[in-house]
Scaffold this active site. Structure first.
Site, mmCIF file in Angstrom:
data_model
loop_
_atom_site.group_PDB
_atom_site.id
_atom_site.type_symbol
_atom_site.label_atom_id
_atom_site.label_comp_id
_atom_site.label_asym_id
_atom_site.label_seq_id
_atom_site.Cartn_x
_atom_site.Cartn_y
_atom_site.Cartn_z
ATOM 1 N N HIS A 1 -0.991 0.038 -4.623
ATOM 2 C CA HIS A 1 -1.559 0.940 -3.628
ATOM 3 C C HIS A 1 -0.638 0.919 -2.412
ATOM 4 O O HIS A 1 0.170 -0.006 -2.237
ATOM 5 C CB HIS A 1 -2.959 0.466 -3.214
ATOM 6 N N CYS B 1 0.596 5.378 -3.139
ATOM 7 C CA CYS B 1 0.243 6.356 -2.122
ATOM 8 C C CYS B 1 1.075 6.055 -0.879
ATOM 9 O O CYS B 1 1.119 4.918 -0.423
ATOM 10 C CB CYS B 1 -1.247 6.278 -1.790
#
Length: 320
Positions: free
Chosen positions: A197, A245
């Site tokens: 992430h 991300c």
């Protein structure tokens, strides 16, 4: 002073292979291996060889002033004359004659690639964070990306170091240690892949809980892999891939087959890395990614190429 004694060995015993055979018994396969290697060493003293990009067999360059090299093996297989450029190792473009350059305008603008040998030590690293401290952040399907990238990099001749589920501190230690590996001195390039992430501030470690903590800044990757901290890779291509991300839009990942970015990249590389340089490969990845996203109901997004410092073209040459 002792008297000279008669040497009853055959004259051929002066060769290293026979000397070795007199010391230990050699099986036929081991004997064949040594004969092949000794032949290559002996030939290298008198001739210059490179592997043909078409069939990967060794080809001698008879004329050092001629970049157009004829491969008899490919010619026999294809039923037509086959030549390649000694410099850039691509199928010859232009008139097949004595030439100091081939028909490719970028022939002298390509990073050198080392041939397969025991001396070449290509090394790559994959960091894949799957299981996070907070279960809702688990990255299901990321195992598929790890498997696909590992298979691709191994097929390209890299020894792959894979690490899983690291904190920000662990990721920094990993890239720092990787930068100091001695293998880089004997390599021509490297891949560093990190999957997790992430956000504006960097890549999230497994202790990330939704607050601004346990974040590994992307700039530290470039810091540890620069020429000062990683001298073994000075002036060599360093390809850094980040699946995370990085802004306001989430990175698309399917729990069944992995992320769109990694799976698109692997597919494009498999189909085109034998002809395209790395920048062209990334352009095709972007195009493929765009087409793949259009077929889904996910928000529109595109991969980005953040930093490009390659002064020349970098070809992976998977056959070498």
């Amino acid at each position: 002073m002792s008297e000279p004694r008669e040497d009853n060995r055959d004259s051929e015993d002066a060769t290293p292979l026979v000397f070795l055979r007199n010391l230990i018994p050699l099986t036929p396969s081991v004997k064949e291996f040594f004969e092949q290697k000794l032949g290559e060493i002996t030939a290298a003293r008198f001739c210059t060889f490179k592997t043909c990009p078409g069939c990967q067999t060794y080809v001698e360059r008879a004329d050092e002033n001629n970049l157009c090299v004829h491969c008899t093996v490919c010619t026999a297989k294809k039923g037509s004359s086959y030549e390649f450029c000694w410099n850039c190792r691509r199928k010859w473009k232009g008139r097949a004659q004595i030439a100091v350059r081939c028909g490719y305008s970028d022939c002298n603008q390509i990073y050198p690639t080392m041939e397969k040998s025991n001396d070449r030590k290509r090394l790559a690293m994959i960091i894949n964070n799957v299981n996070f401290k907070v279960s809702q952040f688990h990255r299901s399907g990321a195992e598929k990306d790890e498997e696909s990238m590992g298979t691709l990099l191994e097929a390209l001749g890299y020894d792959v170091i894979t690490l899983n589920d690291l904190s920000a501190e662990g990721m920094e230690a990993a890239v720092r240690d990787f930068s100091q590996r001695n293998e880089h001195r004997y390599s021509d390039s490297t891949f560093f892949v990190i999957m997790s992430h992430g956000g504006h501030d960097g890549i999230y470690g497994i202790n990330y809980d939704g607050n601004e903590s346990d974040i590994f800044p992307v700039d530290k990757i470039f810091h540890y892999l620069n020429s000062e901290n990683c001298p073994g890779l000075t002036d060599k291509p360093k390809i850094i891939l980040i699946q995370a991300c990085r802004g306001d839009t989430v990175s698309i990942r399917n729990t069944g087959y992995g992320s769109v970015f990694i799976q698109s990249l692997v597919k494009v590389f498999i189909e085109h890395c034998h002809v395209d340089d790395i920048v062209e490969l990334f352009r095709k990845v972007t195009l493929y990614f765009e087409e793949a996203v259009k077929k889904t109901n996910f928000p529109y997004q595109m991969p980005s190429l953040d930093r490009t410092t390659l002064a020349k073209k970098f070809y992976l040459f998977p056959g070498l």
